[in-house]
Design a protein around this motif. Structure first.
Motif, PDB file in Angstrom:
ATOM      1  N   ASP A   1       0.800  -1.225   0.000  1.00 29.47           N
ATOM      2  CA  ASP A   1       0.000   0.000   0.000  1.00 29.47           C
ATOM      3  C   ASP A   1       0.833   1.276   0.000  1.00 29.47           C
ATOM      4  N   ALA A   2       2.020   1.243   0.559  1.00 30.68           N
ATOM      5  CA  ALA A   2       2.890   2.421   0.571  1.00 30.68           C
ATOM      6  C   ALA A   2       3.536   2.583  -0.800  1.00 30.68           C
ATOM      7  N   GLU A   3       3.484   3.783  -1.344  1.00 34.70           N
ATOM      8  CA  GLU A   3       4.011   4.036  -2.682  1.00 34.70           C
ATOM      9  C   GLU A   3       5.448   4.521  -2.678  1.00 34.70           C
ATOM     10  N   ARG A   4       5.977   4.877  -1.524  1.00 33.39           N
ATOM     11  CA  ARG A   4       7.314   5.455  -1.461  1.00 33.39           C
ATOM     12  C   ARG A   4       8.312   4.550  -0.750  1.00 33.39           C
ATOM     13  N   LEU A   5       7.940   3.299  -0.539  1.00 31.81           N
ATOM     14  CA  LEU A   5       8.800   2.325   0.126  1.00 31.81           C
ATOM     15  C   LEU A   5       8.855   1.055  -0.702  1.00 31.81           C
ATOM     16  N   ASP A   6      10.058   0.490  -0.848  1.00 37.95           N
ATOM     17  CA  ASP A   6      10.207  -0.759  -1.591  1.00 37.95           C
ATOM     18  C   ASP A   6      11.352  -1.554  -0.988  1.00 37.95           C
ATOM     19  N   VAL A   7      11.290  -2.873  -1.122  1.00 35.42           N
ATOM     20  CA  VAL A   7      12.360  -3.733  -0.624  1.00 35.42           C
ATOM     21  C   VAL A   7      12.522  -4.923  -1.552  1.00 35.42           C
ATOM     22  N   THR A   8      13.777  -5.269  -1.821  1.00 30.06           N
ATOM     23  CA  THR A   8      14.117  -6.482  -2.569  1.00 30.06           C
ATOM     24  C   THR A   8      15.156  -7.249  -1.773  1.00 30.06           C
ATOM     25  N   TYR A   9      15.184  -8.569  -1.986  1.00 28.91           N
ATOM     26  CA  TYR A   9      16.029  -9.438  -1.165  1.00 28.91           C
ATOM     27  C   TYR A   9      17.084 -10.163  -2.002  1.00 28.91           C
ATOM     28  N   ALA A  10      18.287 -10.260  -1.456  1.00 33.27           N
ATOM     29  CA  ALA A  10      19.309 -11.182  -1.912  1.00 33.27           C
ATOM     30  C   ALA A  10      19.498 -12.204  -0.793  1.00 33.27           C
ATOM     31  N   ASP A  11      20.447 -13.131  -0.952  1.00 33.26           N
ATOM     32  CA  ASP A  11      20.598 -14.177   0.060  1.00 33.26           C
ATOM     33  C   ASP A  11      20.959 -13.616   1.431  1.00 33.26           C
ATOM     34  N   ASN A  12      21.878 -12.658   1.467  1.00 33.41           N
ATOM     35  CA  ASN A  12      22.362 -12.184   2.770  1.00 33.41           C
ATOM     36  C   ASN A  12      22.253 -10.675   2.949  1.00 33.41           C
ATOM     37  N   TYR A  13      21.545 -10.017   2.051  1.00 38.37           N
ATOM     38  CA  TYR A  13      21.288  -8.594   2.233  1.00 38.37           C
ATOM     39  C   TYR A  13      19.976  -8.233   1.553  1.00 38.37           C
ATOM     40  N   LYS A  14      19.423  -7.103   1.978  1.00 37.01           N
ATOM     41  CA  LYS A  14      18.189  -6.607   1.376  1.00 37.01           C
ATOM     42  C   LYS A  14      18.386  -5.144   1.018  1.00 37.01           C
ATOM     43  N   VAL A  15      17.748  -4.736  -0.046  1.00 36.66           N
ATOM     44  CA  VAL A  15      17.873  -3.371  -0.534  1.00 36.66           C
ATOM     45  C   VAL A  15      16.549  -2.649  -0.291  1.00 36.66           C
ATOM     46  N   VAL A  16      16.593  -1.630   0.546  1.00 34.69           N
ATOM     47  CA  VAL A  16      15.407  -0.843   0.889  1.00 34.69           C
ATOM     48  C   VAL A  16      15.518   0.505   0.190  1.00 34.69           C
ATOM     49  N   GLU A  17      14.488   0.854  -0.552  1.00 35.10           N
ATOM     50  CA  GLU A  17      14.493   2.107  -1.301  1.00 35.10           C
ATOM     51  C   GLU A  17      13.371   3.022  -0.812  1.00 35.10           C
ATOM     52  N   VAL A  18      13.736   4.254  -0.528  1.00 35.92           N
ATOM     53  CA  VAL A  18      12.798   5.286  -0.093  1.00 35.92           C
ATOM     54  C   VAL A  18      12.798   6.376  -1.157  1.00 35.92           C
ATOM     55  N   SER A  19      11.614   6.759  -1.609  1.00 34.72           N
ATOM     56  CA  SER A  19      11.520   7.783  -2.647  1.00 34.72           C
ATOM     57  C   SER A  19      10.612   8.918  -2.198  1.00 34.72           C
ATOM     58  N   ASP A  20      10.804  10.082  -2.838  1.00 36.92           N
ATOM     59  CA  ASP A  20       9.934  11.241  -2.602  1.00 36.92           C
ATOM     60  C   ASP A  20       9.802  11.540  -1.108  1.00 36.92           C
ATOM     61  N   ALA A  21      10.950  11.662  -0.441  1.00 37.50           N
ATOM     62  CA  ALA A  21      10.937  11.801   1.013  1.00 37.50           C
ATOM     63  C   ALA A  21      10.683  13.229   1.487  1.00 37.50           C
ATOM     64  N   ASN A  22      10.770  14.208   0.587  1.00 38.40           N
ATOM     65  CA  ASN A  22      10.492  15.598   0.956  1.00 38.40           C
ATOM     66  C   ASN A  22      10.116  16.374  -0.299  1.00 38.40           C
ATOM     67  N   PHE A  23      10.018  17.693  -0.184  1.00 41.86           N
ATOM     68  CA  PHE A  23       9.598  18.498  -1.329  1.00 41.86           C
ATOM     69  C   PHE A  23      10.600  18.419  -2.479  1.00 41.86           C
ATOM     70  N   GLU A  24      11.848  18.037  -2.179  1.00 39.91           N
ATOM     71  CA  GLU A  24      12.863  17.857  -3.215  1.00 39.91           C
ATOM     72  C   GLU A  24      12.756  16.490  -3.895  1.00 39.91           C
ATOM     73  N   GLU A  25      11.813  15.674  -3.417  1.00 43.90           N
ATOM     74  CA  GLU A  25      11.668  14.297  -3.883  1.00 43.90           C
ATOM     75  C   GLU A  25      12.962  13.514  -3.647  1.00 43.90           C
ATOM     76  N   ALA A  26      13.556  13.734  -2.486  1.00 40.82           N
ATOM     77  CA  ALA A  26      14.801  13.054  -2.138  1.00 40.82           C
ATOM     78  C   ALA A  26      14.586  11.547  -2.075  1.00 40.82           C
ATOM     79  N   ALA A  27      15.598  10.798  -2.544  1.00 37.79           N
ATOM     80  CA  ALA A  27      15.524   9.334  -2.549  1.00 37.79           C
ATOM     81  C   ALA A  27      16.735   8.764  -1.819  1.00 37.79           C
ATOM     82  N   PHE A  28      16.527   7.635  -1.163  1.00 37.09           N
ATOM     83  CA  PHE A  28      17.585   7.005  -0.386  1.00 37.09           C
ATOM     84  C   PHE A  28      17.566   5.497  -0.622  1.00 37.09           C
TER      85      PHE A  28
END
Length: 452
Positions: free
Chosen positions: A108-135
């Motif tokens: 349901d959240a449009e600005r949060l995403d996660v993908t998995y590898a065997d021993n790490y996961k990649v979490v992506e945050v988008s549009d975090a402020n008025f600058e549309e900052a991404a992390f």
């Protein structure tokens, strides 16, 4: 005895002395074979055609001790885990093992995403402020190697998980952490003033937490350093480079949430999964969120069965100007899901626009209900004092004005923005009871109260 035929080639008679000589030779041969080496060195061998070859006695040799053979040592691979490691590190890493058997999905959240590898996961945050900052965050299972930060991972922030400690600078994260019983990692907050979650208040009272101040103002670097967090959970209003600089100076990773940027109640609530990803608590947080979403959806279905859809007005005028929320806003979505019609649903977007109070009166004077007149409005008199023209709305005259300030603490911290953000089903329950009292005659209000 009748003699054999003389001319049969297979049966030619020989003299008796010849037969005796042959018998003696055969006897000697048998004796020699019997006296041979019993170890098998002179045993008959079998040719490739399967026929027996003649054998001779081998010369006597001195036998050497049998060679010692060592069985090869095989290392058994570590068993693949069946649950995520929520505390501590992997002690026996093996490549190819899935260290996150319990995963989560973001629905349901449009600005949060996660993908998995065997021993790490990649979490992506988008549009975090008025600058549309991404992390991008690479959460590496402790005790296993980090991936190369190249390609899509270039510039990502690496954090070993599960974390042991954190400073939480957004109260919206506290209910979820409390309900999965992981407040043990919380070592500090930006402020104690606005907290409503009971278990966190207990930690404050017992002196177990430090107050670090906001990144935007009043930041206490010494308190943050004393907390020794593995990560600081925060959010952004201003430029990312400016607001995150204090944490960068302390070499403390900032985990930036964009929950308040979500336009839907469930989208905002699903951000409870964000801190849980840093704890490997996918299973616990998924169970919690799925229950919330199921209850919310059930209420939407209940409201959809109502006979009418009352009209609703939001907010109030300040200095004659009304900040009208857009038709796609968080509040507008709540109204629609509760079976109401938002008067200004045609206003595009989320943030909406500013209208003068007379324009709002023209369109919304007959609205059935008036909700969320805002901070500091505790009575109809307060509303009228803010602008006498507020008294001209039909909802004001009937007393159908409701504010979401039933649970406000002594410092004006409103639990609607804390527990309400994590539990939109509780907010929706209140709204259904307001707009359709016949559908919930015994409802006990959690966040809303009628202004007197």
């Amino acid at each position: 005895m009748k003699p054999f035929p003389a001319k049969n080639p297979r049966y030619t008679r020989r003299p008796t002395w010849v037969l005796r000589l042959l018998a003696a030779a055969l006897t000697l041969a048998l004796l020699a074979a019997a006296c041979g080496d019993s170890s098998g060195d002179d045993a008959a061998t079998t040719t490739a055609a399967g026929q027996e070859a003649a054998t001779t006695t081998a010369p006597t040799t001195t036998e050497s001790p049998a060679a010692t053979t060592t069985e090869p040592v095989t290392t058994q691979a570590p068993a693949a885990p069946t649950e995520n490691l929520t505390r501590g590190c992997v002690e026996d890493y093996a490549e190819g093992v899935d260290y996150f058997p319990q995963k989560l999905s973001v629905d349901d959240a449009e600005r949060l995403d996660v993908t998995y590898a065997d021993n790490y996961k990649v979490v992506e945050v988008s549009d975090a402020n008025f600058e549309e900052a991404a992390f991008t965050y690479v959460l590496v299972q402790c005790g296993t190697p980090a991936p190369e930060l190249s390609g899509d991972l270039a510039g990502a922030t690496v954090v070993e998980v599960p974390i042991d400690s954190a400073v939480v600078m957004s109260t919206t994260m506290l209910p979820g952490l409390s309900e999965i019983d992981r407040l043990d990692v919380v070592k500090g907050l930006d402020s104690f003033d606005y907290v409503s979650t009971p278990a966190v208040l207990d930690l404050i009272d017992s002196g177990e937490l430090v107050a670090t101040g906001s990144l935007s103002f009043g930041f206490d670097a010494e308190a943050m350093a004393a907390a020794e967090p593995d990560v600081a959970f925060t959010f952004l209003f201003g430029p990312a480079a400016d607001e995150l600089a204090p944490l960068e100076g302390l070499d403390i990773p900032a985990a930036v949430s964009a929950d308040y940027r979500e336009n839907t109640p469930l989208g905002r609530a699903e951000w409870m999964k964000f801190p849980a990803l840093f704890l490997n608590e996918e299973a616990a947080i998924t169970e919690l969120y799925e229950g919330i979403a199921a209850d919310y959806d059930a209420l939407v279905q209940t409201a959809a069965g109502a006979d009418t859809r009352p009209t609703v007005l939001l907010d109030k005028a300040t200095d004659g100007v009304w900040n009208v929320a857009g038709g796609d806003s968080y509040a507008a979505t709540f109204i629609s899901d509760a079976g109401g019609d938002y008067i200004f649903s045609d206003v595009p977007g989320n943030s909406g626009e500013q209208l003068d109070i007379e324009t709002v009166l023209e369109r919304a004077s007959d609205a059935d209900f008036w909700l969320n007149p805002g901070f500091g409005v505790t009575s109809l008199l307060d509303l009228e004092a803010a602008d006498p023209r507020h008294g001209k709305f039909a909802a004001f005259e009937r007393g159908d004005v409701w504010n979401n300030d039933l649970r406000v603490n002594a410092n004006f911290g409103n639990d609607y923005f804390e527990t309400g953000a994590a539990h939109p089903e509780l907010v929706l329950g209140d709204l259904v009871a307001i707009l359709h009292p016949d559908l919930a005659p015994d409802h006990e209000f959690v966040f809303y109260r009628r202004l007197q």
